[in-house]
Design a protein around this motif. Structure first.
Motif, PDB file in Angstrom:
ATOM      1  N   VAL A  99      25.077   4.140  55.484  1.00 16.45           N
ATOM      2  CA  VAL A  99      25.365   4.845  53.796  1.00 16.45           C
ATOM      3  C   VAL A  99      26.894   3.679  54.050  1.00 16.45           C
ATOM      4  O   VAL A  99      26.952   3.191  53.571  1.00 16.45           O
ATOM      5  CB  VAL A  99      25.126   5.634  53.471  1.00 16.45           C
ATOM      6  CG1 VAL A  99      26.004   6.006  52.398  1.00 16.45           C
ATOM      7  CG2 VAL A  99      24.059   6.698  53.579  1.00 16.45           C
TER       8      VAL A  99
ATOM      9  N   TRP B 137      19.607  -2.927  55.662  1.00 14.41           N
ATOM     10  CA  TRP B 137      19.601  -1.830  56.018  1.00 14.41           C
ATOM     11  C   TRP B 137      17.733  -1.616  54.976  1.00 14.41           C
ATOM     12  O   TRP B 137      16.925  -0.380  55.569  1.00 14.41           O
ATOM     13  CB  TRP B 137      20.233  -0.905  54.508  1.00 14.41           C
ATOM     14  CG  TRP B 137      19.940   0.008  53.512  1.00 14.41           C
ATOM     15  CD1 TRP B 137      20.713   1.419  54.226  1.00 14.41           C
ATOM     16  CD2 TRP B 137      19.040   0.405  52.743  1.00 14.41           C
ATOM     17  NE1 TRP B 137      20.540   2.571  53.932  1.00 14.41           N
ATOM     18  CE2 TRP B 137      18.911   1.421  52.984  1.00 14.41           C
ATOM     19  CE3 TRP B 137      18.083  -0.259  52.181  1.00 14.41           C
ATOM     20  CZ2 TRP B 137      18.596   2.165  51.506  1.00 14.41           C
ATOM     21  CZ3 TRP B 137      17.206   0.539  51.189  1.00 14.41           C
ATOM     22  CH2 TRP B 137      17.117   1.725  50.923  1.00 14.41           C
TER      23      TRP B 137
ATOM     24  N   ALA C  78      21.289   6.033  48.135  1.00  7.61           N
ATOM     25  CA  ALA C  78      22.032   4.650  48.740  1.00  7.61           C
ATOM     26  C   ALA C  78      22.301   3.915  47.703  1.00  7.61           C
ATOM     27  O   ALA C  78      22.736   3.154  47.377  1.00  7.61           O
ATOM     28  CB  ALA C  78      22.496   4.183  50.154  1.00  7.61           C
TER      29      ALA C  78
ATOM     30  N   VAL D 209      27.460   9.376  47.873  1.00  9.51           N
ATOM     31  CA  VAL D 209      26.495  10.468  48.560  1.00  9.51           C
ATOM     32  C   VAL D 209      26.758  10.729  49.777  1.00  9.51           C
ATOM     33  O   VAL D 209      26.047  11.518  50.779  1.00  9.51           O
ATOM     34  CB  VAL D 209      25.977   8.339  49.591  1.00  9.51           C
ATOM     35  CG1 VAL D 209      24.295   8.064  49.805  1.00  9.51           C
ATOM     36  CG2 VAL D 209      26.083   7.765  47.994  1.00  9.51           C
TER      37      VAL D 209
END
Length: 288
Positions: free
Chosen positions: A247, A52, A93, A273
């Motif tokens: 996410v 990420w 996130a 989220v």
């Protein structure tokens, strides 16, 4: 309108926090689960978090993931579309990971870096006049506050100092108001207070990294859309879809999530989220 500036090395922050986080996680779960399982889950989570970070915390990676500016000089997004792109890429996130049990100290610098990357990417693709206005706005604001013209806003150190003053003032007021609080005990509590202050500062940075200036939002997003703007929303839909998938991977791999919700494929925090992303996608579809 933003609170962040220069890039920092997300990998460095991940490496610094890994040992302490694993120790804390292991001590909280070893009584009920094998340590090897906890370690494997933690390493998988760290791997996905690193993925990420690599994707969302640098301008270059955002270009690779979502495409480059199709008009190098003028920009390929109008101001409203660029603003929506920026808001879509904010690191919500990471904020939800705190609710999943990850320490804000580990996430604050990553959230700052992700916000800076999102800002630079959105401005790079924005039409030239709006890009200039945004740079001037942040530049003159930092010039007024710090005596330096910083066109992409405050540095991490400046953001830290800003929220450190806010947090320490609040803690000091709490100390005065509550004479029975831990602030009035022995010297060992000074260390506890320091930890608490750092945690609050990092949480403030996380929250600010996921916020935008509401007045600017109302001004920029109030403009009516033309056919070109509607076409640009298709790109935002694609970005929102990619973000939704990432996410899911990140939140579902959190060791805290697996410990608390091992029988569920998507945790409560992940759903919150994803619900926000779905609302964004529905809003985009209504405009198409």
């Amino acid at each position: 309108e933003d609170e962040n500036d220069e890039n920092i090395d997300g990998s460095h922050w991940l490496q610094e926090s890994s040992t302490s986080s694993l120790t804390s996680l292991s001590s909280s779960t070893v009584s009920t689960r094998p340590l090897s399982v906890v370690q494997d889950e933690y390493l998988e989570y760290q791997r996905r978090k690193q993925d990420w970070v690599q994707r969302y915390t640098s301008l270059e990676s955002l270009r690779e993931t979502f495409g480059s500016n199709k008009n190098k000089f003028w920009g390929d997004l109008d101001a409203a579309s660029a603003r929506r792109l920026y808001k879509t890429l904010l690191p919500k996130a990471l904020l939800e990971l705190v609710q999943a049990g990850v320490q804000p100290e580990d996430l604050a610098p990553l959230a700052y870096q992700a916000r800076v990357a999102a800002k630079l990417y959105a401005r790079e693709r924005c039409h030239l006049p709006a890009r200039i206005m945004a740079n001037l706005y942040d530049g003159f604001r930092t010039l007024k506050r710090y005596g330096r013209f910083q066109p992409v806003g405050m540095s991490y150190e400046q953001v830290w100092d800003k929220y450190q003053k806010v947090v320490l003032e609040k803690l000091q007021n709490d100390r005065v108001d509550d004479e029975d609080s831990d602030f009035n005990n022995n010297g060992d509590d000074d260390f506890i207070d320091t930890d608490s202050a750092i945690r609050h500062i990092c949480m403030k940075i996380l929250e600010s990294s996921c916020r935008t200036n509401e007045a600017v939002d109302r001004w920029v997003l109030a403009s009516k859309e033309d056919a070109a703007a509607r076409d640009q929303r298709e790109d935002l839909m694609r970005i929102a879809q990619t973000l939704e998938e990432d996410v899911k991977k990140l939140l579902q791999s959190s060791p805290s999530q697996k410990k608390r919700h091992s029988s569920k494929s998507t945790s409560r925090q992940a759903r919150s989220v994803l619900r926000w992303i779905l609302q964004l996608k529905r809003s985009l579809r209504r405009k198409l």
